[in-house]
Design an enzyme around this catalytic site. Structure first.
Site, PDB file in Angstrom:
ATOM      1  N   LYS A 125       0.868  -1.181   0.000  1.00 14.00           N
ATOM      2  CA  LYS A 125       0.000   0.000   0.000  1.00 14.00           C
ATOM      3  C   LYS A 125       0.899   1.223   0.000  1.00 14.00           C
ATOM      4  O   LYS A 125       2.051   1.151   0.422  1.00 14.00           O
ATOM      5  CB  LYS A 125      -0.883   0.014   1.254  1.00 14.00           C
ATOM      6  N   ASP A 165      -6.935   4.299  -4.695  1.00 14.20           N
ATOM      7  CA  ASP A 165      -7.623   4.173  -3.405  1.00 14.20           C
ATOM      8  C   ASP A 165      -8.268   5.534  -3.166  1.00 14.20           C
ATOM      9  O   ASP A 165      -8.482   6.289  -4.131  1.00 14.20           O
ATOM     10  CB  ASP A 165      -6.628   3.787  -2.291  1.00 14.20           C
TER      11      ASP A 165
HETATM   12  P1  NDP Z   1     -12.998   7.707  -2.971  1.00 14.62           P
HETATM   13  O1  NDP Z   1     -11.954   8.710  -2.750  1.00 14.62           O
HETATM   14  O2  NDP Z   1     -13.527   7.491  -4.339  1.00 14.62           O
HETATM   15  O3  NDP Z   1     -14.258   7.993  -2.023  1.00 14.62           O
HETATM   16  C1  NDP Z   1     -14.114   8.056  -0.643  1.00 14.62           C
HETATM   17  C2  NDP Z   1     -15.442   8.469  -0.039  1.00 14.62           C
HETATM   18  O4  NDP Z   1     -15.352   8.377   1.372  1.00 14.62           O
HETATM   19  C3  NDP Z   1     -15.818   9.906  -0.357  1.00 14.62           C
HETATM   20  O5  NDP Z   1     -17.212  10.018  -0.376  1.00 14.62           O
HETATM   21  C4  NDP Z   1     -15.204  10.650   0.824  1.00 14.62           C
HETATM   22  O6  NDP Z   1     -15.807  11.909   1.094  1.00 14.62           O
HETATM   23  C5  NDP Z   1     -15.488   9.697   1.944  1.00 14.62           C
HETATM   24  N1  NDP Z   1     -14.489   9.883   3.019  1.00 14.62           N
HETATM   25  C6  NDP Z   1     -13.141   9.840   2.897  1.00 14.62           C
HETATM   26  N2  NDP Z   1     -12.542  10.097   4.059  1.00 14.62           N
HETATM   27  C7  NDP Z   1     -13.552  10.317   4.931  1.00 14.62           C
HETATM   28  C8  NDP Z   1     -13.592  10.628   6.304  1.00 14.62           C
HETATM   29  N3  NDP Z   1     -12.459  10.769   7.025  1.00 14.62           N
HETATM   30  N4  NDP Z   1     -14.816  10.768   6.900  1.00 14.62           N
HETATM   31  C9  NDP Z   1     -15.956  10.617   6.179  1.00 14.62           C
HETATM   32  N5  NDP Z   1     -15.972  10.309   4.866  1.00 14.62           N
HETATM   33  C10 NDP Z   1     -14.798  10.175   4.267  1.00 14.62           C
HETATM   34  O7  NDP Z   1     -12.400   6.344  -2.360  1.00 14.62           O
HETATM   35  P2  NDP Z   1     -12.859   4.848  -2.626  1.00 14.62           P
HETATM   36  O8  NDP Z   1     -14.325   4.791  -2.825  1.00 14.62           O
HETATM   37  O9  NDP Z   1     -11.957   4.259  -3.627  1.00 14.62           O
HETATM   38  O10 NDP Z   1     -12.481   4.169  -1.227  1.00 14.62           O
HETATM   39  C11 NDP Z   1     -13.386   4.102  -0.131  1.00 14.62           C
HETATM   40  C12 NDP Z   1     -12.924   3.021   0.829  1.00 14.62           C
HETATM   41  O11 NDP Z   1     -12.883   1.757   0.150  1.00 14.62           O
HETATM   42  C13 NDP Z   1     -11.539   3.209   1.433  1.00 14.62           C
HETATM   43  O12 NDP Z   1     -11.517   2.669   2.739  1.00 14.62           O
HETATM   44  C14 NDP Z   1     -10.666   2.339   0.530  1.00 14.62           C
HETATM   45  O13 NDP Z   1      -9.470   1.941   1.168  1.00 14.62           O
HETATM   46  C15 NDP Z   1     -11.594   1.172   0.304  1.00 14.62           C
HETATM   47  N6  NDP Z   1     -11.286   0.352  -0.857  1.00 14.62           N
HETATM   48  C16 NDP Z   1     -11.240   0.908  -2.109  1.00 14.62           C
HETATM   49  C17 NDP Z   1     -10.970   0.108  -3.198  1.00 14.62           C
HETATM   50  C18 NDP Z   1     -11.008   0.638  -4.589  1.00 14.62           C
HETATM   51  O14 NDP Z   1     -10.922  -0.173  -5.505  1.00 14.62           O
HETATM   52  N7  NDP Z   1     -11.165   1.934  -4.806  1.00 14.62           N
HETATM   53  C19 NDP Z   1     -10.655  -1.326  -3.032  1.00 14.62           C
HETATM   54  C20 NDP Z   1     -10.834  -1.814  -1.686  1.00 14.62           C
HETATM   55  C21 NDP Z   1     -11.104  -0.981  -0.656  1.00 14.62           C
HETATM   56  P3  NDP Z   1     -15.027  13.267   0.692  1.00 14.62           P
HETATM   57  O15 NDP Z   1     -15.179  13.354  -0.787  1.00 14.62           O
HETATM   58  O16 NDP Z   1     -15.728  14.332   1.437  1.00 14.62           O
HETATM   59  O17 NDP Z   1     -13.596  13.076   1.138  1.00 14.62           O
END
Ligand code: NDP
Length: 452
Positions: A125, A165
């Site tokens: 990571k 991510d």
């Molecule tokens: P994105 O950046 O596309 O979206 C993240 C979302 O979560 C946004 O809506 C963001 O809101 C919100 N968010 C982020 N940080 C916070 C916080 N501290 N408090 C509240 N909301 C928050 O990321 P992904 O969708 O790719 O990833 C989301 C999760 O899934 C993570 O934990 C990631 O590690 C996990 N994941 C992702 C994979 C992938 O393929 N993308 C694979 C496996 C796991 P805002 O826009 O306001 O920051």
């Protein structure tokens, strides 16, 4: 003191300021006692004490210049945690909260997740404390190029293959791939999540969200239930949340919430396809806030985050299935109790470690079907693995072909976790099943390869 407790104490002693990493390590180690009893050779070979130490950790300076000519310095990282079963594989996260503890927790989880997919991928990571929010495309490009000017010498198609991510989507992957290619002078599958015109895979953007819902579907079906007519709450509105919502709709469920770091929307009428399309445009093209949803659709109500509350009201909405898809530790013990008091049937983690240990304890105690992220969100990295295969073969599979493979992988992960738990007398405990099934393959490979 047992061997796992001894190892855990030494992890805490070595890095006392890494709470997220401790949390992730303990979540795995506490499942391992019965496995180590059955396999004393793992203890003799020091498997547990070796598996909690990254093989390599790289930290570097990332200087860049903004549109006004000011110089900024961010911190870049890559954690190459375990390469026993294949090249390191895991995403890059760009978010101001990024530090060594968060990336070590994510890289550690990734080892077991990748193992569960059945594909040959080690755990890694990386990322930076850079915040892409509010930056122009040019600024993001300059940052990505500077980041890759150091990272390129540590990665490669047969060594370490990063992906996206939080904060790293198609735009960022494109800029980083361009810079890697310039520096290395080779067009190779060094990053996944690439655009379709330069080596990406169909279904990769959808894969984590779709895979999550496939896993939850399997879990529900083992209990004779389904998504048909189910009310579903989803947190987040990024990549994982958007495609989880799409697949829930495909399977006949009703999505009633989405969120971002500012707050959440509750739409009792349901977030249907047209509304979801509007959200995708808002988030992916206009880079707007979820609060705007309530302005656009009067059936919805927006609640801003209140940091003084001991719970998140998003999880007080009455639903059958909850899919936390935003970030780590976003659903605590009080939230779990609220979901239980509304008779939630299933909770499946789309994000990495979104449920605190207290929340997981509540779900397991109350016999709520609970899927840990390392199993239920493995569809993203699995499809990255499929992107690597297509790059090596220099061909592209169709959408249907990739989706079918993704579906088969999620069905297998469910089966593997379910049956492993059952074998050890813990039927229905997917946390235990996923940890043990993921661990066994890594342990066997480490054993075979000697003390390295
Ligand atoms: P994105 O950046 O596309 O979206 C993240 C979302 O979560 C946004 O809506 C963001 O809101 C919100 N968010 C982020 N940080 C916070 C916080 N501290 N408090 C509240 N909301 C928050 O990321 P992904 O969708 O790719 O990833 C989301 C999760 O899934 C993570 O934990 C990631 O590690 C996990 N994941 C992702 C994979 C992938 O393929 N993308 C694979 C496996 C796991 P805002 O826009 O306001 O920051």
């Amino acid at each position: 003191m047992s061997i796992v407790e001894k190892v855990f104490q030494s992890v805490k002693r070595r890095d006392p300021d890494q709470p997220e990493f401790h949390q992730a390590v303990w979540e795995v180690l506490e499942s391992l006692e019965p496995v180590l009893e059955a396999h004393p050779e793992y203890i003799d070979a020091g498997i547990v004490s070796r598996i909690v130490e990254p093989e390599r950790m790289i930290q570097f300076r990332v200087p860049w210049v903004d549109d006004e000519g000011n110089t900024h310095v961010n911190r870049g990282f890559r954690i190459q945690f375990n390469g026993a079963i294949g090249p390191y594989k895991g995403g890059l996260r760009f978010h101001p909260s990024v530090n060594a503890s968060i990336l070590k927790f994510l890289a550690f989880e990734q080892i077991f997740k990748n193992s569960l997919t059945g594909l040959p991928m080690g755990g890694g990571k990386g990322g930076s404390d850079f915040d892409p929010k509010g930056k122009s495309d040019q600024e993001v490009m300059r940052f990505c190029q500077s980041f890759m000017m150091e990272l390129w010498r540590h990665i490669g198609a047969n060594c370490d293959v990063p992906a996206g991510d939080i904060g790293v989507g198609g735009r960022e992957i494109g800029y980083m791939f361009g810079m890697y290619k310039k520096l290395q002078n080779e067009f190779e599958g060094v990053l996944t999540g690439k655009g379709m015109s330069y080596g990406g895979s169909l279904i990769r953007p959808e894969a984590t969200g779709y895979g999550l819902v496939y896993f939850a579907r399997e879990m529900l079906s083992a209990k004779g239930k389904s998504f048909e007519g189910a009310n579903v709450s989803i947190s987040g509105s990024g990549n994982v949340a958007q495609f989880a919502a799409e697949k829930v709709l495909d399977l006949g469920g009703k999505v009633v919430t989405l969120s971002d770091s500012g707050g959440f929307v509750y739409d009792p009428d349901g977030i249907d396809r047209a509304k979801l399309e509007w959200v995708m445009d808002l988030k992916n093209n206009r880079r707007g806030r979820i609060s705007e949803y309530a302005d656009q659709f009067p059936s919805a109500q927006y609640t801003a985050v209140d940091r003084n509350l001991d719970h998140n009201p998003l999880w007080s909405v009455n639903v059958d299935v909850a899919l936390p898809c935003a970030t780590q530790n976003e659903l605590n013990g009080a939230d779990a109790a609220n979901l239980v008091s509304n008779s939630v049937t299933a909770v499946a983690e789309g994000a990495n470690m979104p449920c605190t240990p207290e929340a997981v304890e509540v779900f397991l105690k109350e016999k709520v079907l609970f899927a840990p992220g390392k199993a239920s969100n493995a569809g993203g990295v699995a499809t990255s693995g499929l992107e690597m295969s297509q790059n090596s073969l220099r061909l592209n599979w169709t959408r249907e072909e990739v989706d079918q493979r993704l579906n088969d992988i999620m069905v297998n992960i469910h089966k593997n976790a379910y049956e492993t738990a059952k074998k050890y007398g813990r039927e229905g405990d997917y946390v235990f099943g996923a940890n043990v099934a993921g661990f066994l393959k890594i342990a066997e490979s480490m054993l075979a390869q000697g003390v390295v």
